[in-house]
Design a protein around this motif. Structure first.
Motif, PDB file in Angstrom:
ATOM      1  N   SER A  82       0.825  -1.213   0.000  1.00 21.04           N
ATOM      2  CA  SER A  82       0.000   0.000   0.000  1.00 21.04           C
ATOM      3  C   SER A  82       0.860   1.264   0.000  1.00 21.04           C
ATOM      4  CB  SER A  82      -0.933   0.012   1.216  1.00 21.04           C
ATOM      5  OG  SER A  82      -0.188   0.233   2.408  1.00 21.04           O
ATOM      6  N   GLU A  83       0.286   2.319  -0.519  1.00 18.68           N
ATOM      7  CA  GLU A  83       0.977   3.610  -0.576  1.00 18.68           C
ATOM      8  C   GLU A  83       1.323   4.119   0.825  1.00 18.68           C
ATOM      9  OE1 GLU A  83      -0.074   8.142  -1.973  1.00 18.68           O
ATOM     10  OE2 GLU A  83      -0.971   6.494  -3.111  1.00 18.68           O
ATOM     11  N   HIS A  84       0.393   3.969   1.773  1.00 20.38           N
ATOM     12  CA  HIS A  84       0.655   4.485   3.123  1.00 20.38           C
ATOM     13  C   HIS A  84       1.738   3.684   3.839  1.00 20.38           C
ATOM     14  CE1 HIS A  84      -3.007   1.954   3.268  1.00 20.38           C
ATOM     15  NE2 HIS A  84      -2.469   1.449   4.350  1.00 20.38           N
ATOM     16  N   PHE A  85       1.802   2.365   3.614  1.00 18.98           N
ATOM     17  CA  PHE A  85       2.886   1.603   4.237  1.00 18.98           C
ATOM     18  C   PHE A  85       4.220   1.960   3.603  1.00 18.98           C
ATOM     19  CE2 PHE A  85       5.899  -1.853   4.492  1.00 18.98           C
ATOM     20  CZ  PHE A  85       5.999  -2.008   5.860  1.00 18.98           C
ATOM     21  N   GLN A  86       4.243   2.088   2.280  1.00 22.87           N
ATOM     22  CA  GLN A  86       5.497   2.439   1.606  1.00 22.87           C
ATOM     23  C   GLN A  86       5.996   3.815   2.046  1.00 22.87           C
ATOM     24  OE1 GLN A  86       7.608   0.565  -0.213  1.00 22.87           O
ATOM     25  NE2 GLN A  86       6.253  -1.114   0.402  1.00 22.87           N
ATOM     26  N   LYS A  87       5.081   4.756   2.271  1.00 16.55           N
ATOM     27  CA  LYS A  87       5.464   6.078   2.783  1.00 16.55           C
ATOM     28  C   LYS A  87       6.129   5.931   4.154  1.00 16.55           C
ATOM     29  CE  LYS A  87       3.540  10.453   4.388  1.00 16.55           C
ATOM     30  NZ  LYS A  87       2.306  11.202   4.671  1.00 16.55           N
ATOM     31  N   TYR A  88       5.516   5.115   5.029  1.00 13.84           N
ATOM     32  CA  TYR A  88       6.073   4.861   6.357  1.00 13.84           C
ATOM     33  C   TYR A  88       7.442   4.190   6.247  1.00 13.84           C
ATOM     34  CZ  TYR A  88       6.935   1.837  10.387  1.00 13.84           C
ATOM     35  OH  TYR A  88       7.531   1.153  11.416  1.00 13.84           O
ATOM     36  N   LYS A  89       7.520   3.121   5.466  1.00 11.62           N
ATOM     37  CA  LYS A  89       8.758   2.339   5.366  1.00 11.62           C
ATOM     38  C   LYS A  89       9.904   3.188   4.829  1.00 11.62           C
ATOM     39  CE  LYS A  89      10.916  -1.567   5.750  1.00 11.62           C
ATOM     40  NZ  LYS A  89      11.155  -2.139   7.070  1.00 11.62           N
ATOM     41  N   GLN A  90       9.665   3.864   3.730  1.00 12.59           N
ATOM     42  CA  GLN A  90      10.725   4.677   3.117  1.00 12.59           C
ATOM     43  C   GLN A  90      11.060   5.894   3.980  1.00 12.59           C
ATOM     44  OE1 GLN A  90      12.421   3.357   0.595  1.00 12.59           O
ATOM     45  NE2 GLN A  90      10.961   1.679   0.785  1.00 12.59           N
ATOM     46  N   GLY A  91      10.058   6.474   4.610  1.00 18.86           N
ATOM     47  CA  GLY A  91      10.274   7.667   5.419  1.00 18.86           C
ATOM     48  C   GLY A  91      10.997   7.408   6.724  1.00 18.86           C
ATOM     49  N   THR A  92      10.951   6.161   7.217  1.00 18.64           N
ATOM     50  CA  THR A  92      11.550   5.860   8.521  1.00 18.64           C
ATOM     51  C   THR A  92      12.806   4.996   8.443  1.00 18.64           C
ATOM     52  OG1 THR A  92      10.129   3.910   8.848  1.00 18.64           O
ATOM     53  CG2 THR A  92       9.311   6.032   9.702  1.00 18.64           C
ATOM     54  N   LEU A  93      13.223   4.590   7.266  1.00 17.79           N
ATOM     55  CA  LEU A  93      14.399   3.705   7.143  1.00 17.79           C
ATOM     56  C   LEU A  93      15.594   4.225   7.931  1.00 17.79           C
ATOM     57  CD1 LEU A  93      14.454   2.539   3.410  1.00 17.79           C
ATOM     58  CD2 LEU A  93      14.230   1.098   5.445  1.00 17.79           C
ATOM     59  N   HIS A  94      15.891   5.504   7.820  1.00 15.84           N
ATOM     60  CA  HIS A  94      17.061   6.073   8.490  1.00 15.84           C
ATOM     61  C   HIS A  94      16.845   6.273   9.995  1.00 15.84           C
ATOM     62  CE1 HIS A  94      14.520   9.561   7.779  1.00 15.84           C
ATOM     63  NE2 HIS A  94      15.245  10.232   8.668  1.00 15.84           N
ATOM     64  N   MET A  95      15.612   6.107  10.464  1.00 12.83           N
ATOM     65  CA  MET A  95      15.290   6.319  11.875  1.00 12.83           C
ATOM     66  C   MET A  95      15.417   5.051  12.705  1.00 12.83           C
ATOM     67  SD  MET A  95      11.811   8.517  11.475  1.00 12.83           S
ATOM     68  CE  MET A  95      11.658   9.812  10.262  1.00 12.83           C
ATOM     69  N   VAL A  96      15.402   3.898  12.029  1.00 10.27           N
ATOM     70  CA  VAL A  96      15.312   2.611  12.713  1.00 10.27           C
ATOM     71  C   VAL A  96      16.707   2.020  12.930  1.00 10.27           C
ATOM     72  CG1 VAL A  96      14.436   0.246  12.523  1.00 10.27           C
ATOM     73  CG2 VAL A  96      13.002   2.182  11.826  1.00 10.27           C
ATOM     74  N   LYS A  97      17.021   1.806  14.208  1.00  9.75           N
ATOM     75  CA  LYS A  97      18.303   1.192  14.584  1.00  9.75           C
ATOM     76  C   LYS A  97      18.244  -0.322  14.403  1.00  9.75           C
ATOM     77  CE  LYS A  97      21.534   1.105  18.471  1.00  9.75           C
ATOM     78  NZ  LYS A  97      21.754   1.590  19.852  1.00  9.75           N
ATOM     79  N   SER A  98      17.098  -0.931  14.782  1.00 11.92           N
ATOM     80  CA  SER A  98      16.931  -2.380  14.616  1.00 11.92           C
ATOM     81  C   SER A  98      15.454  -2.708  14.453  1.00 11.92           C
ATOM     82  CB  SER A  98      17.512  -3.140  15.809  1.00 11.92           C
ATOM     83  OG  SER A  98      16.787  -2.864  16.987  1.00 11.92           O
ATOM     84  N   LEU A  99      15.221  -3.835  13.780  1.00 13.41           N
ATOM     85  CA  LEU A  99      13.854  -4.316  13.522  1.00 13.41           C
ATOM     86  C   LEU A  99      13.845  -5.832  13.633  1.00 13.41           C
ATOM     87  CD1 LEU A  99      10.908  -4.124  12.431  1.00 13.41           C
ATOM     88  CD2 LEU A  99      11.889  -4.172  10.130  1.00 13.41           C
ATOM     89  N   LEU A 100      12.933  -6.350  14.439  1.00 17.54           N
ATOM     90  CA  LEU A 100      12.742  -7.788  14.566  1.00 17.54           C
ATOM     91  C   LEU A 100      11.263  -8.081  14.348  1.00 17.54           C
ATOM     92  CD1 LEU A 100      13.687 -10.674  15.363  1.00 17.54           C
ATOM     93  CD2 LEU A 100      13.144 -10.037  17.722  1.00 17.54           C
ATOM     94  N   LEU A 101      10.944  -8.897  13.355  1.00 15.83           N
ATOM     95  CA  LEU A 101       9.571  -9.324  13.097  1.00 15.83           C
ATOM     96  C   LEU A 101       9.426 -10.726  13.673  1.00 15.83           C
ATOM     97  CD1 LEU A 101       9.201  -8.141   9.395  1.00 15.83           C
ATOM     98  CD2 LEU A 101       8.618  -6.902  11.491  1.00 15.83           C
ATOM     99  N   SER A 102       8.503 -10.892  14.604  1.00 15.15           N
ATOM    100  CA  SER A 102       8.349 -12.149  15.321  1.00 15.15           C
ATOM    101  C   SER A 102       6.913 -12.638  15.207  1.00 15.15           C
ATOM    102  CB  SER A 102       8.741 -11.935  16.796  1.00 15.15           C
ATOM    103  OG  SER A 102       8.548 -13.101  17.551  1.00 15.15           O
ATOM    104  N   ASP A 103       6.691 -13.658  14.369  1.00 12.22           N
ATOM    105  CA  ASP A 103       5.343 -14.204  14.215  1.00 12.22           C
ATOM    106  C   ASP A 103       4.967 -15.006  15.457  1.00 12.22           C
ATOM    107  OD1 ASP A 103       5.229 -12.975  11.798  1.00 12.22           O
ATOM    108  OD2 ASP A 103       5.197 -14.790  10.595  1.00 12.22           O
ATOM    109  N   GLN A 104       3.694 -14.918  15.823  1.00  9.27           N
ATOM    110  CA  GLN A 104       3.195 -15.483  17.074  1.00  9.27           C
ATOM    111  C   GLN A 104       2.083 -16.492  16.802  1.00  9.27           C
ATOM    112  OE1 GLN A 104       4.630 -14.085  20.123  1.00  9.27           O
ATOM    113  NE2 GLN A 104       5.970 -13.284  18.506  1.00  9.27           N
ATOM    114  N   ILE A 105       1.845 -17.346  17.781  1.00 10.97           N
ATOM    115  CA  ILE A 105       0.715 -18.277  17.756  1.00 10.97           C
ATOM    116  C   ILE A 105      -0.187 -17.911  18.932  1.00 10.97           C
ATOM    117  CG2 ILE A 105      -0.013 -20.679  17.978  1.00 10.97           C
ATOM    118  CD1 ILE A 105       2.782 -21.459  16.913  1.00 10.97           C
ATOM    119  N   PRO A 106      -1.440 -17.530  18.665  1.00  5.54           N
ATOM    120  CA  PRO A 106      -2.341 -17.191  19.772  1.00  5.54           C
ATOM    121  C   PRO A 106      -2.562 -18.395  20.693  1.00  5.54           C
ATOM    122  CG  PRO A 106      -3.265 -16.486  17.672  1.00  5.54           C
ATOM    123  CD  PRO A 106      -2.068 -17.346  17.368  1.00  5.54           C
ATOM    124  N   LEU A 107      -2.483 -18.179  21.994  1.00  6.39           N
ATOM    125  CA  LEU A 107      -2.712 -19.262  22.946  1.00  6.39           C
ATOM    126  C   LEU A 107      -4.179 -19.652  22.976  1.00  6.39           C
ATOM    127  CD1 LEU A 107      -0.402 -18.193  25.899  1.00  6.39           C
ATOM    128  CD2 LEU A 107       0.091 -19.742  23.996  1.00  6.39           C
TER     129      LEU A 107
END
Length: 121
Positions: A82-107
């Motif tokens: 989406s356009e709004h996610f791409q705006k966020y992603k590209q606009g914040t790349l230089h702001m992010v020191k680290s990123l961890l995506l962790s998929d979860q299983i609902p209990l």
């Protein structure tokens, strides 16, 4: 007034994810603006985005965690294209020191969060 678009049901390939982000301190205020904007637009306009709940640690606000749930893998793929996610992603790349995506299983798969935007008009 609560605002939300019609939401799709969670499918077998639905995604529950914790995004753990560390932001450089000098960019924290600007990052928060981007994160709030993309979260609100996603919830208001994307039927497959079920939850977009961002928090920061009380003692270290540069550590941000976002609970994201998507109705399906296709809904997630639509979201990141989406356009709004791409705006966020590209606009914040230089702001992010680290990123961890962790998929979860609902209990408890019978439990779910109704994530809505509340605004006073």
């Amino acid at each position: 007034k609560q605002i939300i678009c019609h939401k799709l049901p969670m499918e077998a390939d639905g995604i529950v994810r914790l995004s753990k982000i560390e932001v450089y301190p000098e960019f924290l205020d600007e990052y928060i603006k981007y994160a709030v904007e993309v979260g609100e637009i996603s919830l208001l306009t994307e039927p497959g985005v079920l939850t977009m709940y961002a928090v920061s640690e009380k003692d270290n606000p540069c550590k941000v965690t976002i609970l994201e749930t998507y109705a399906s893998k296709a809904a997630y793929e639509q979201h990141i294209a989406s356009e709004h996610f791409q705006k966020y992603k590209q606009g914040t790349l230089h702001m992010v020191k680290s990123l961890l995506l962790s998929d979860q299983i609902p209990l408890n798969p019978n439990s779910h969060i109704d994530n809505v935007i509340r605004r006073l008009y």
